[in-house]
Design a protein around this motif. Structure first.
Motif, PDB file in Angstrom:
ATOM      1  N   GLY A  65     -55.188 -48.858  47.610  1.00 39.15           N
ATOM      2  CA  GLY A  65     -56.012 -49.399  48.707  1.00 39.15           C
ATOM      3  C   GLY A  65     -56.089 -50.917  48.655  1.00 39.15           C
ATOM      4  N   LEU A  67     -54.842 -53.385  50.305  1.00 36.79           N
ATOM      5  CA  LEU A  67     -54.809 -54.297  51.455  1.00 36.79           C
ATOM      6  C   LEU A  67     -56.168 -54.415  52.151  1.00 36.79           C
ATOM      7  CD1 LEU A  67     -51.344 -53.538  53.082  1.00 36.79           C
ATOM      8  CD2 LEU A  67     -51.953 -55.256  51.363  1.00 36.79           C
ATOM      9  N   LEU A  70     -60.841 -56.400  49.234  1.00 38.31           N
ATOM     10  CA  LEU A  70     -60.881 -56.868  47.842  1.00 38.31           C
ATOM     11  C   LEU A  70     -59.547 -56.888  47.103  1.00 38.31           C
ATOM     12  CD1 LEU A  70     -64.163 -55.059  46.672  1.00 38.31           C
ATOM     13  CD2 LEU A  70     -63.891 -57.226  47.880  1.00 38.31           C
ATOM     14  N   ASP A 109     -49.951 -43.315  49.134  1.00 37.94           N
ATOM     15  CA  ASP A 109     -51.018 -42.540  49.765  1.00 37.94           C
ATOM     16  C   ASP A 109     -51.695 -41.760  48.648  1.00 37.94           C
ATOM     17  OD1 ASP A 109     -52.633 -40.769  51.080  1.00 37.94           O
ATOM     18  OD2 ASP A 109     -51.119 -40.132  52.533  1.00 37.94           O
ATOM     19  N   LEU A 111     -53.550 -39.401  48.690  1.00 34.11           N
ATOM     20  CA  LEU A 111     -53.624 -37.952  48.921  1.00 34.11           C
ATOM     21  C   LEU A 111     -52.314 -37.269  48.534  1.00 34.11           C
ATOM     22  CD1 LEU A 111     -55.638 -38.016  52.245  1.00 34.11           C
ATOM     23  CD2 LEU A 111     -56.441 -37.531  49.928  1.00 34.11           C
ATOM     24  N   TYR A 131     -58.936 -48.765  44.529  1.00 32.80           N
ATOM     25  CA  TYR A 131     -59.727 -49.397  45.595  1.00 32.80           C
ATOM     26  C   TYR A 131     -59.709 -48.615  46.910  1.00 32.80           C
ATOM     27  CZ  TYR A 131     -61.318 -53.863  43.571  1.00 32.80           C
ATOM     28  OH  TYR A 131     -61.985 -54.825  42.864  1.00 32.80           O
ATOM     29  N   SER A 132     -58.805 -47.652  47.070  1.00 23.87           N
ATOM     30  CA  SER A 132     -58.774 -46.919  48.354  1.00 23.87           C
ATOM     31  C   SER A 132     -60.123 -46.259  48.594  1.00 23.87           C
ATOM     32  CB  SER A 132     -57.734 -45.792  48.315  1.00 23.87           C
ATOM     33  OG  SER A 132     -56.502 -46.271  47.915  1.00 23.87           O
ATOM     34  N   ALA A 133     -60.627 -46.407  49.792  1.00 26.70           N
ATOM     35  CA  ALA A 133     -61.888 -45.743  50.146  1.00 26.70           C
ATOM     36  C   ALA A 133     -62.115 -45.860  51.642  1.00 26.70           C
ATOM     37  CB  ALA A 133     -63.067 -46.377  49.399  1.00 26.70           C
ATOM     38  N   THR A 173     -70.957 -48.397  44.224  1.00 31.26           N
ATOM     39  CA  THR A 173     -71.604 -49.234  45.230  1.00 31.26           C
ATOM     40  C   THR A 173     -73.114 -49.059  45.202  1.00 31.26           C
ATOM     41  OG1 THR A 173     -71.951 -49.310  47.644  1.00 31.26           O
ATOM     42  CG2 THR A 173     -70.993 -47.314  46.811  1.00 31.26           C
ATOM     43  N   PRO A 226     -72.411 -54.728  44.735  1.00 32.94           N
ATOM     44  CA  PRO A 226     -73.257 -54.992  45.914  1.00 32.94           C
ATOM     45  C   PRO A 226     -72.357 -55.184  47.143  1.00 32.94           C
ATOM     46  CG  PRO A 226     -73.676 -56.539  44.102  1.00 32.94           C
ATOM     47  CD  PRO A 226     -72.403 -55.823  43.779  1.00 32.94           C
ATOM     48  N   ILE A 228     -69.975 -57.192  49.292  1.00 34.99           N
ATOM     49  CA  ILE A 228     -69.124 -58.303  48.835  1.00 34.99           C
ATOM     50  C   ILE A 228     -68.787 -59.223  50.003  1.00 34.99           C
ATOM     51  CG2 ILE A 228     -66.992 -58.944  47.645  1.00 34.99           C
ATOM     52  CD1 ILE A 228     -69.062 -57.319  45.931  1.00 34.99           C
TER      53      ILE A 228
HETATM   54  N1  LIG Z   1     -66.289 -54.560  50.047  1.00 36.00           N
HETATM   55  C1  LIG Z   1     -67.502 -54.234  49.621  1.00 36.00           C
HETATM   56  O1  LIG Z   1     -68.536 -54.803  50.028  1.00 36.00           O
HETATM   57  C2  LIG Z   1     -67.651 -53.144  48.597  1.00 36.00           C
HETATM   58  C3  LIG Z   1     -68.902 -52.922  48.012  1.00 36.00           C
HETATM   59  C4  LIG Z   1     -69.058 -51.880  47.112  1.00 36.00           C
HETATM   60  C5  LIG Z   1     -67.964 -51.130  46.728  1.00 36.00           C
HETATM   61  N2  LIG Z   1     -66.754 -51.393  47.279  1.00 36.00           N
HETATM   62  C6  LIG Z   1     -65.641 -50.551  46.883  1.00 36.00           C
HETATM   63  O2  LIG Z   1     -64.530 -51.356  46.522  1.00 36.00           O
HETATM   64  C7  LIG Z   1     -63.314 -50.725  46.921  1.00 36.00           C
HETATM   65  C8  LIG Z   1     -62.505 -51.681  47.781  1.00 36.00           C
HETATM   66  O3  LIG Z   1     -63.295 -52.025  48.887  1.00 36.00           O
HETATM   67  P1  LIG Z   1     -62.704 -52.804  50.145  1.00 36.00           P
HETATM   68  O4  LIG Z   1     -63.860 -53.499  50.743  1.00 36.00           O
HETATM   69  O5  LIG Z   1     -61.497 -53.563  49.776  1.00 36.00           O
HETATM   70  O6  LIG Z   1     -62.341 -51.569  51.092  1.00 36.00           O
HETATM   71  P2  LIG Z   1     -61.538 -51.634  52.467  1.00 36.00           P
HETATM   72  O7  LIG Z   1     -62.125 -50.605  53.367  1.00 36.00           O
HETATM   73  O8  LIG Z   1     -61.452 -53.018  52.962  1.00 36.00           O
HETATM   74  O9  LIG Z   1     -60.079 -51.177  52.020  1.00 36.00           O
HETATM   75  C9  LIG Z   1     -59.805 -49.857  51.639  1.00 36.00           C
HETATM   76  C10 LIG Z   1     -58.306 -49.651  51.692  1.00 36.00           C
HETATM   77  O10 LIG Z   1     -58.041 -48.268  51.403  1.00 36.00           O
HETATM   78  C11 LIG Z   1     -56.880 -47.928  52.119  1.00 36.00           C
HETATM   79  N3  LIG Z   1     -56.742 -46.481  52.261  1.00 36.00           N
HETATM   80  C12 LIG Z   1     -57.359 -45.649  53.136  1.00 36.00           C
HETATM   81  N4  LIG Z   1     -56.883 -44.391  53.007  1.00 36.00           N
HETATM   82  C13 LIG Z   1     -55.951 -44.426  52.024  1.00 36.00           C
HETATM   83  C14 LIG Z   1     -55.093 -43.450  51.442  1.00 36.00           C
HETATM   84  N5  LIG Z   1     -55.080 -42.180  51.860  1.00 36.00           N
HETATM   85  N6  LIG Z   1     -54.262 -43.845  50.458  1.00 36.00           N
HETATM   86  C15 LIG Z   1     -54.256 -45.131  50.024  1.00 36.00           C
HETATM   87  N7  LIG Z   1     -55.025 -46.099  50.550  1.00 36.00           N
HETATM   88  C16 LIG Z   1     -55.870 -45.750  51.543  1.00 36.00           C
HETATM   89  C17 LIG Z   1     -57.046 -48.617  53.472  1.00 36.00           C
HETATM   90  O11 LIG Z   1     -55.810 -48.755  54.134  1.00 36.00           O
HETATM   91  C18 LIG Z   1     -57.677 -49.943  53.068  1.00 36.00           C
HETATM   92  O12 LIG Z   1     -56.737 -50.971  52.966  1.00 36.00           O
HETATM   93  C19 LIG Z   1     -63.723 -49.447  47.651  1.00 36.00           C
HETATM   94  O13 LIG Z   1     -63.655 -48.372  46.752  1.00 36.00           O
HETATM   95  C20 LIG Z   1     -65.158 -49.692  48.030  1.00 36.00           C
HETATM   96  O14 LIG Z   1     -65.894 -48.505  48.098  1.00 36.00           O
HETATM   97  C21 LIG Z   1     -66.575 -52.379  48.205  1.00 36.00           C
END
Ligand SMILES: NC(=O)c1ccc[n+]([C@@H]2O[C@H](COP(=O)([O-])OP(=O)(O)OC[C@H]3O[C@@H](n4cnc5c(N)ncnc54)[C@H](O)[C@@H]3O)[C@@H](O)[C@H]2O)c1
Ligand SMILES: C[C@@H](O)[C@H](N)C(=O)O
Length: 376
Positions: A65, A67, A70, A109, A111, A131-133, A173, A226, A228
């Motif tokens: 994840g 791109l 973070l 992916d 999955l 990081y995917s989520a 989170t 928190p 970000i």
């Molecule tokens: N950004 C924040 O404020 C924050 C805060 C707390 C926790 N987090 C956690 O940090 C991590 C990164 O956060 P982020 O803000 O960069 O998230 P984001 O939503 O910006 O990026 C998530 C990435 O996951 C990818 N993704 C979705 N489905 C996928 C799959 N099936 N296979 C592979 N990749 C897939 C998406 O394409 C996307 O680029 C996450 O786990 C998030 O829960 C983020």
């Protein structure tokens, strides 16, 4: 079965623990890994050992994840530390020209278990940053997708990490807490009854990771981030996104319409602190980690106090409010501040950015990149 035995020996050697389960329980059948299409530049250390090297000195890191908001920043930090070719970014989206040319990138992916396994094996991965989520706001609109990505995907990550003796980092989170958690100075250990699919899946990730750690010796590490805040990457659809968008609005238009109430206080952190915390907990000696899931905290603010701080630099800046009831309900169920004393005690966590420093840094980054864009 021979292969499974070899894997088991490797995993036990890595953790120093005796397996408390049968080979069958620990390692599902490992299909052949035939394709080399995902192979990237070779690790500079030895590749003779079947089990990955989880040493802090020369890790081979895969970021899933990558791109999102973070991942690219984390890849940059880890590449400075471990070498450009030792950190592989992955996602299911196509990278920008800049990201594609800044270091190794593969399609992954989460999955697709077989695809993940191939990438890990073919590239001798030793650390996995997951990081995917699907974040809180997007998740409430797509519960089925959030369940798949955040729960099924997490299971794949933990299984792969266990099979191959990886060190695995999974961020949690503030959204892993809920309305019945203490809201001020929320401790590491307390009631966690979140009311979003995002929060439920993150509590599940914390518990599953800790379970795999205790049951199989998996080197699982988790920080509760928190909200970000970053200047040059966009947030991916969360409840805290307003705190990024407000800075762009302040520089570009001088006004901002906020979808949370003016008095909604949430914990927030500048991206540099978040990424540094991630590297620090990944490098922390296992003996220092009394726990595998830690709160980290830097600052808390409301839309109103953030607006006031921005107004010190942009006096005409104005925030108006058009509250989204779904997002407001989520924000009202989250902590206002986290107690992160265990992270500070166990592995020396210390934030550098408070609210004034955050505002100064964000405004100057965005102003500079806007000027550059106008020059083209
Ligand atoms: N950004 C924040 O404020 C924050 C805060 C707390 C926790 N987090 C956690 O940090 C991590 C990164 O956060 P982020 O803000 O960069 O998230 P984001 O939503 O910006 O990026 C998530 C990435 O996951 C990818 N993704 C979705 N489905 C996928 C799959 N099936 N296979 C592979 N990749 C897939 C998406 O394409 C996307 O680029 C996450 O786990 C998030 O829960 C983020
Ligand atoms: C807080 C965090 O997990 C994310 N930024 C969200 O709001 O969903």
């Amino acid at each position: 079965m021979m292969l499974a035995m070899q894997l088991l020996r490797g995993a036990v050697k890595h953790t120093g623990r005796r397996p408390q389960c049968s080979v069958k329980q620990l390692i599902p059948v490992v299909p052949g890994t035939t394709s080399t299409s995902q192979q990237l530049p070779a690790f500079r250390g030895t590749q003779s050992s079947f089990c990955a090297n989880t040493d802090s000195d020369n890790p081979r890191v895969l970021i899933t994840g990558g791109l999102g908001q973070l991942g690219v920043g984390l890849a940059e930090l880890l590449r400075q530390r471990f070498g450009q070719n030792n950190v592989i970014l992955s996602d299911i989206r196509k990278p920008s020209y800049h990201v594609y040319h800044s270091g190794p990138f593969v399609f992954a992916d989460i999955l697709d278990l077989k695809n993940l396994r191939e990438i890990v094996v073919n590239n001798n991965i030793s650390w996995l940053v997951h990081y995917s989520a699907v974040l809180s706001a997007v998740g409430e609109n797509n519960v089925a997708v959030a369940k798949d990505v955040n729960i099924t995907g997490l299971h794949n990550i933990l299984d792969i990490a266990t099979e191959h003796g990886l060190r695995v980092f999974v961020p949690s989170t503030i959204g892993a807490f809920g309305p019945s958690s203490p809201r001020d100075l929320t401790p590491d250990l307390c009631v966690q009854r979140p009311q979003t699919i995002y929060g439920v899946s993150k509590v599940h990730a914390e518990l599953m990771g800790e379970y795999y750690h205790h049951r199989y010796g998996l080197d699982f590490r988790c920080l509760r981030y928190p909200g970000i805040i970053s200047a040059d990457s966009q947030p991916g659809g969360g409840t805290t996104d307003y705190a990024v968008k407000i800075f762009h609005a302040a520089v570009k238009t001088g006004s901002f319409e906020c979808n949370l109430c003016s008095g909604t206080q949430l914990p927030m952190m500048y991206i540099d602190d978040c990424l540094r915390a991630t590297l620090e907990v990944l490098e922390a000696p296992a003996d220092n980690l009394a726990s595998r899931t830690y709160n980290i905290h830097a600052m808390s603010f409301t839309p109103q106090s953030l607006t006031q701080e921005i107004q010190k630099a942009v006096p005409h800046f104005k925030t108006t409010y058009d509250v989204d009831p779904v997002l407001q309900a989520i924000a009202d169920s989250w902590p206002m501040a986290l107690d992160d004393s265990a992270a500070r005690r166990d592995w020396g966590w210390k934030h550098k950015y408070d609210l004034p420093e955050l505002v100064k840094t964000m405004l100057s980054h965005i102003t500079v990149s806007n000027r550059r864009a106008q020059d083209f």
